[in-house]
Design a protein around this motif. Sequence first.
Motif, mmCIF file in Angstrom:
data_model
loop_
_atom_site.group_PDB
_atom_site.id
_atom_site.type_symbol
_atom_site.label_atom_id
_atom_site.label_comp_id
_atom_site.label_asym_id
_atom_site.label_seq_id
_atom_site.Cartn_x
_atom_site.Cartn_y
_atom_site.Cartn_z
ATOM 1 N N ARG A 97 0.821 -1.209 0.000
ATOM 2 C CA ARG A 97 0.000 0.000 0.000
ATOM 3 C C ARG A 97 0.860 1.267 0.000
ATOM 4 O O ARG A 97 0.585 2.235 0.692
ATOM 5 N N ALA A 98 1.929 1.204 -0.761
ATOM 6 C CA ALA A 98 2.824 2.361 -0.865
ATOM 7 C C ALA A 98 2.767 2.902 -2.291
ATOM 8 O O ALA A 98 2.525 2.162 -3.238
ATOM 9 N N SER A 99 2.938 4.191 -2.502
ATOM 10 C CA SER A 99 2.968 4.795 -3.829
ATOM 11 C C SER A 99 4.071 5.819 -3.899
ATOM 12 O O SER A 99 4.493 6.364 -2.860
ATOM 13 N N PHE A 100 4.527 6.053 -5.093
ATOM 14 C CA PHE A 100 5.709 6.901 -5.241
ATOM 15 C C PHE A 100 5.674 7.522 -6.645
ATOM 16 O O PHE A 100 5.308 6.858 -7.615
ATOM 17 N N ARG A 101 6.020 8.792 -6.810
ATOM 18 C CA ARG A 101 6.106 9.443 -8.117
ATOM 19 C C ARG A 101 7.557 9.421 -8.583
ATOM 20 O O ARG A 101 8.456 9.881 -7.863
ATOM 21 N N LEU A 102 7.765 8.864 -9.773
ATOM 22 C CA LEU A 102 9.123 8.717 -10.291
ATOM 23 C C LEU A 102 9.641 10.036 -10.862
ATOM 24 O O LEU A 102 8.876 10.931 -11.219
ATOM 25 N N GLN A 103 10.953 10.106 -10.920
ATOM 26 C CA GLN A 103 11.596 11.280 -11.519
ATOM 27 C C GLN A 103 11.894 11.009 -13.003
ATOM 28 O O GLN A 103 12.122 9.891 -13.403
ATOM 29 N N ARG A 104 11.899 12.066 -13.819
ATOM 30 C CA ARG A 104 12.227 11.947 -15.245
ATOM 31 C C ARG A 104 13.732 11.987 -15.444
ATOM 32 O O ARG A 104 14.423 12.830 -14.889
#
Length: 612
Positions: A20-27
């Motif tokens: 139940r974890a979420s993360f926004r990736l870097q470009r």
Amino acid sequence: MDTATGVDVEYVDVAAAPARASFRLQRNPEDGSFFGVLQLPAGQQTLTATAYGLDDAVVASGTITTTVVAGRTSIVRLTLYTEVPPAPDHGPIITSLMVPKTAVLVGEQLALSATGIDPDGDPVSWLWESSCPERLLTPTEPSTLWSAIQPGTCIFNVTLTSNGLSDSVTFSIESVVGDGTADVTVAVLRPSVVTGIRLETDPVCDVARSALDATCRAKAAPGQRVSGQVEIALGGSSHPSWIEVFDDCGGSTETSSLSVSGTVGTENFTWTAPQLSGVVCLLTGRIVDATADQMAVSVLVDTPTVSETFAMDDVRIASYRDGKRAAASYTWDDGTASSFAIAALFESLGMRASFYIIPGAITDATWARWRDVLARGHEVGNHSMTHINLGNTSSEETISYEIEGAQRLIEEKLGAKPDVFVFPYSSYNALSAEIALRSHLATRNAGPFVAGYGYRVLPVDSGSTTAAVNAALADAITAGAWFVTAGHGMDGNGFQPVTSQLLSEHLAFVAERQSQVWVDTFRNVALYRIARERLNVRIAAISARAAALWLDGMLDAPLGAIPLTVELPFLRIPGAIRVRDALGRELPFVVANGVLRMELRQGEEVLVEIED
């Protein structure tokens, strides 16, 4: 994250379950991919990556399962593909239209019908419309009835519709009267897609992927070879090696290697349509790679109609018989004794000349010789009774005697009324011109009947040279003109006579150019041109494979009996042609220089039929 050309990805989110974890990736600015490190409990985790475009729209997503080991970093790589736009629908095709007549009488009823097909088998609907107030009986059926209630031209349109796409034909009718870490990399790629198909039909069929209608409005003939191209937009980091092209109707294709320029790939092909008629083919271009993207265009294969074979609006009467570029007539005045030798010289080369005699000066013994000249195909015309200057005479009685009296005498002696009058000394006034043209169809002197034809009269006499006469004829051929010589005799007989050597050398020059110049009597050329000006050739398709031709107008004899050369230009050359008269008899015709050429007389109707 590596993004393909044209894919606008704003950001990528990764969600892990059951963590139940979420993360926004870097470009990654170097290659366009997205990356990041997730802190996740040890054990099996399912990672879902979602790519978002403008306005937070989801453009791609994907899922991968990995095992996270405590104290270690798991390397996870995931590739996402953007969605491919759907291929366009195939619009319906009107395969035939039957209009029995394009000109009807007021009150006459006409049955109109059409046939059509939808390449995908979708339901279709019909609509007939007219610019005139007359009601179409069944406007939503394939066939309808229409009656003209008033004269004029009505514009009709028939439309076949399916799924919002339509085909239409317009015509007119006239009525008269990762607790460890996970290093995640997601690559969002666009696959290679077919962006268009082009067929070198007539007219060209060029269908783009973004088009609403993928039906070609030009059809192919059975067995016709058609060149074409399939164009693709290249996606991702790998390119397909080739594109396959195929149909669903029994035709065949030949393809070349894929040519790549930047992000665009093109493959040329040749499609041979099946030897069938009235079928719709789906011609498909498919990329040979993992995505196997494809699109198709629909093409009607059918035997061409007469309106697709001939340029029917350009039908015409040729300027000169047999479609020759120019005409030449050789005239001789005064009826001198050398006229008979001149006639024989022309006959030796298969040509005929014109002789204008002075009947008041002819003895009884000589009339028999002139009857013989006339019987052998030469022209014997009127040069006045006594050869007076009719430009200096104001007496209507005298002029009438010299012109009409001479005409009656020639008719009495020869049994044929002369149609051409030649003024002595080429001199005339308004009264003598009026009397000459009320009793004769033409005069050799320039007048209204020769306006606009490049009419050229060249006197030939004892001072003429072969080179000068030949050059004058060559100039007339180049200009498409009517070349006319005016002489008086030969070899010492007559006014300033030419030599037989000059005449023989010139006629040999003429004989070498008879494929370009129509050599005939002045009368025959004059009557052809007068009839050509007063009659019009008409053509109408009476079926898909046949057209009727006739001359519109009414002329009295002898003009009404003149055969005129009709030229019908080709749009394509059919496999076979038949020309028949109203009784079904085969008529001769010539195919040359892109036209169908035949002879037609007033009151005749001929049927031109094509086969492939």
